[in-house]
Design a protein around this motif. Structure first.
Motif, PDB file in Angstrom:
ATOM      1  N   UNK A 396       0.849  -1.182   0.000  1.00  0.00           N
ATOM      2  CA  UNK A 396       0.000   0.000   0.000  1.00  0.00           C
ATOM      3  C   UNK A 396       0.886   1.233   0.000  1.00  0.00           C
ATOM      4  N   UNK A 397       0.590   2.168  -0.905  1.00  0.00           N
ATOM      5  CA  UNK A 397       1.313   3.437  -0.990  1.00  0.00           C
ATOM      6  C   UNK A 397       0.410   4.529  -0.426  1.00  0.00           C
ATOM      7  N   UNK A 398       0.952   5.324   0.474  1.00  0.00           N
ATOM      8  CA  UNK A 398       0.222   6.448   1.059  1.00  0.00           C
ATOM      9  C   UNK A 398       0.826   7.748   0.544  1.00  0.00           C
ATOM     10  N   UNK A 399       0.007   8.578  -0.116  1.00  0.00           N
ATOM     11  CA  UNK A 399       0.442   9.895  -0.582  1.00  0.00           C
ATOM     12  C   UNK A 399      -0.083  10.942   0.392  1.00  0.00           C
ATOM     13  N   UNK A 400       0.797  11.834   0.825  1.00  0.00           N
ATOM     14  CA  UNK A 400       0.410  12.789   1.865  1.00  0.00           C
ATOM     15  C   UNK A 400      -0.059  14.131   1.308  1.00  0.00           C
ATOM     16  N   UNK A 401       0.559  14.616   0.236  1.00  0.00           N
ATOM     17  CA  UNK A 401       0.214  15.959  -0.254  1.00  0.00           C
ATOM     18  C   UNK A 401      -1.232  16.018  -0.721  1.00  0.00           C
ATOM     19  N   UNK A 402      -1.614  15.121  -1.618  1.00  0.00           N
ATOM     20  CA  UNK A 402      -3.010  14.936  -2.013  1.00  0.00           C
ATOM     21  C   UNK A 402      -3.402  13.577  -1.434  1.00  0.00           C
ATOM     22  N   UNK A 403      -3.922  13.602  -0.209  1.00  0.00           N
ATOM     23  CA  UNK A 403      -4.060  12.394   0.586  1.00  0.00           C
ATOM     24  C   UNK A 403      -4.770  11.251  -0.122  1.00  0.00           C
ATOM     25  N   UNK A 404      -4.079  10.118  -0.248  1.00  0.00           N
ATOM     26  CA  UNK A 404      -4.692   8.943  -0.867  1.00  0.00           C
ATOM     27  C   UNK A 404      -3.941   7.703  -0.461  1.00  0.00           C
ATOM     28  N   UNK A 405      -4.612   6.557  -0.644  1.00  0.00           N
ATOM     29  CA  UNK A 405      -4.008   5.255  -0.486  1.00  0.00           C
ATOM     30  C   UNK A 405      -4.165   4.504  -1.805  1.00  0.00           C
ATOM     31  N   UNK A 406      -3.134   3.780  -2.192  1.00  0.00           N
ATOM     32  CA  UNK A 406      -3.239   2.912  -3.370  1.00  0.00           C
ATOM     33  C   UNK A 406      -2.745   1.520  -2.984  1.00  0.00           C
ATOM     34  N   UNK A 407      -3.618   0.539  -3.120  1.00  0.00           N
ATOM     35  CA  UNK A 407      -3.237  -0.867  -2.966  1.00  0.00           C
ATOM     36  C   UNK A 407      -2.824  -1.384  -4.330  1.00  0.00           C
ATOM     37  N   UNK A 408      -1.652  -2.012  -4.413  1.00  0.00           N
ATOM     38  CA  UNK A 408      -1.210  -2.537  -5.693  1.00  0.00           C
ATOM     39  C   UNK A 408      -0.509  -3.881  -5.495  1.00  0.00           C
ATOM     40  N   UNK A 409      -0.607  -4.761  -6.464  1.00  0.00           N
ATOM     41  CA  UNK A 409       0.104  -6.041  -6.367  1.00  0.00           C
ATOM     42  C   UNK A 409       1.595  -5.818  -6.178  1.00  0.00           C
TER      43      UNK A 409
END
Length: 411
Positions: A396-409
């Motif tokens: 899981x990647x967490x982006x802080x500036x434009x808050x989001x989570x991305x789950x990726x294989x």
């Protein structure tokens, strides 16, 4: 069952084991119960999240989540807000399955996701809160009797450790609290020597603290000191993971000569053979369960870039190195997981995985692998990466500036 804890914070990412929640990544319907401690209600939420195994998805974060911390078990993602609350998300689609409200404001001590004890714990200002990972309700809350704040968290074997920083105006030392993970019952507290930014490490019945010079081990049941590193062994910064302790030079050192890198014996805290001295400025390190340390060292003259250096701690040898411009990383499925350099025009904005033992020169199944380019991995997003416990096959990647989570294989 092997117990695993995921500790997430600014200074440290520790993977020690896993247990679970419901198969859907959270309760199938929102659970509502009366929280103990009386320091914040449980909030009912409505969710149409998809049930099933881990899948690829992207979800937006609230500003409170983006300024907090996130982690995951094999069954769900959990974020702690900067107000002391929690948000649980489905592993299948990232939608919210439960929330626990906060109500405090101040510096966050980070997040501990203790899957074995079904607890997520965070500390904001002087309040320590825990959420029940199975029910999505507040499990307990513990408030400091003074105006001091929690700064670091750790957990192992049914005990949560929370450290509140020294009060320099009164000359009061830092204090380490131990509470029972299940219900927040205080077990003991001890004044400790501690340096801001140093991690708490806990495993095999002991808890470790570092003060920028020496490391101290305490008995997990009593808090009594059982070992201290020798006077002649410098420990400006402690790196920990699995059941390993490694001292390196300080990330904030302004000097040209850094302390020697040394592995410590967890029982005696005496130095063990370690492959090399720290040459450049050490920033962050991760250690796998089988003893591979991967340490990021920024260039002494230009700290915007550096190298990841990998060492086999058990066999006292260097394994490999690779150029990098980002210091966030984790370990998953025997591979080192980080981001491609921002100045790599061909492959930037990707997640890259490297076999821990074969390194970037590995071939076949041990060869490096990269994800497609994603906006969440751009340097300006301040991206973080973490791995769920268990063999989920995802990160899981967490982006802080434009808050989001991305789950990726996992690439």
């Amino acid at each position: 069952m092997k117990r695993r804890i995921v500790a997430v914070g600014a200074a440290l990412l520790v993977l020690v084991g896993c247990a679970g929640n419901s198969a859907s990544g959270g309760p199938k319907s929102p659970a509502v119960s009366s929280p103990s401690g009386g320091l914040g209600p449980t909030v009912e939420t409505t969710s149409t999240s998809v049930s099933g195994p881990w899948r690829a998805w992207t979800a937006s974060l609230s500003s409170q989540e983006a300024h907090g911390s996130c982690g995951a078990t094999a069954h769900q993602v959990v974020c702690a807000t900067n107000s002391g609350g929690f948000v649980g998300r489905s592993r299948a689609d990232g939608r919210i399955t439960w929330t626990v409200a906060g109500g405090d404001h101040g510096k966050s001590a980070g997040l501990v996701v203790d899957a074995a004890d079904e607890r997520a714990v965070t500390g904001v200002a002087g309040v320590l809160r825990a959420a029940n990972l199975r029910t999505g309700a507040q499990a307990w809350a513990h408030q400091l009797p003074t105006s001091r704040a929690y700064f670091a968290l750790g957990a192992a074997d049914g005990i949560v450790y929370a450290l509140h920083a020294p009060d320099y105006f009164t000359g009061t030392a830092a204090v380490l609290d131990a509470v029972r993970a299940s219900d927040g019952t205080p077990l003991w507290h001890r004044s400790v020597a501690w340096s801001t930014g140093e991690p708490l490490a806990a495993f095999r019945g002991r808890v470790y603290t570092a003060d920028g010079t020496r490391v101290t081990a305490r008995d997990a049941r009593t808090g009594d000191t059982v070992a201290t590193s020798p006077t002649g062994v410098e420990c400006p910064h402690l790196v920990t993971g699995g059941h390993y302790l490694v001292c390196t030079g300080s990330p904030i050192s302004a000097g040209d000569t850094l302390a020697r890198m040394r592995r410590l014996d967890p029982a005696t805290l005496r130095p063990l053979p370690t492959p090399r001295n720290t040459v450049d400025k050490p920033v962050r390190g991760v250690i796998s369960d089988d003893g591979v340390l991967v340490l990021y060292e920024a260039g002494a003259e230009d700290t915007s870039a550096g190298n990841w250096f990998a060492y086999d701690l058990e066999n006292d040898r260097k394994l490999w190195s690779t150029y990098a411009t980002k210091a966030d990383a984790t370990v998953a499925d025997g591979r080192f997981v980080t981001f491609t350099p921002v100045n790599d025009r061909t492959n930037r904005d990707r997640v890259i995985t490297i076999d821990l033992h074969a390194g970037p020169q590995g071939t076949g199944t041990a060869a490096p692998r990269m994800s497609p380019a994603y906006s969440q991995t751009r340097a300006g997003e301040g991206p973080l990466v973490f791995a769920p416990g268990g063999d989920t096959g995802h990160v899981v990647v967490m982006a802080r500036t434009h808050g989001s989570l991305r789950s990726l294989p996992l690439p």
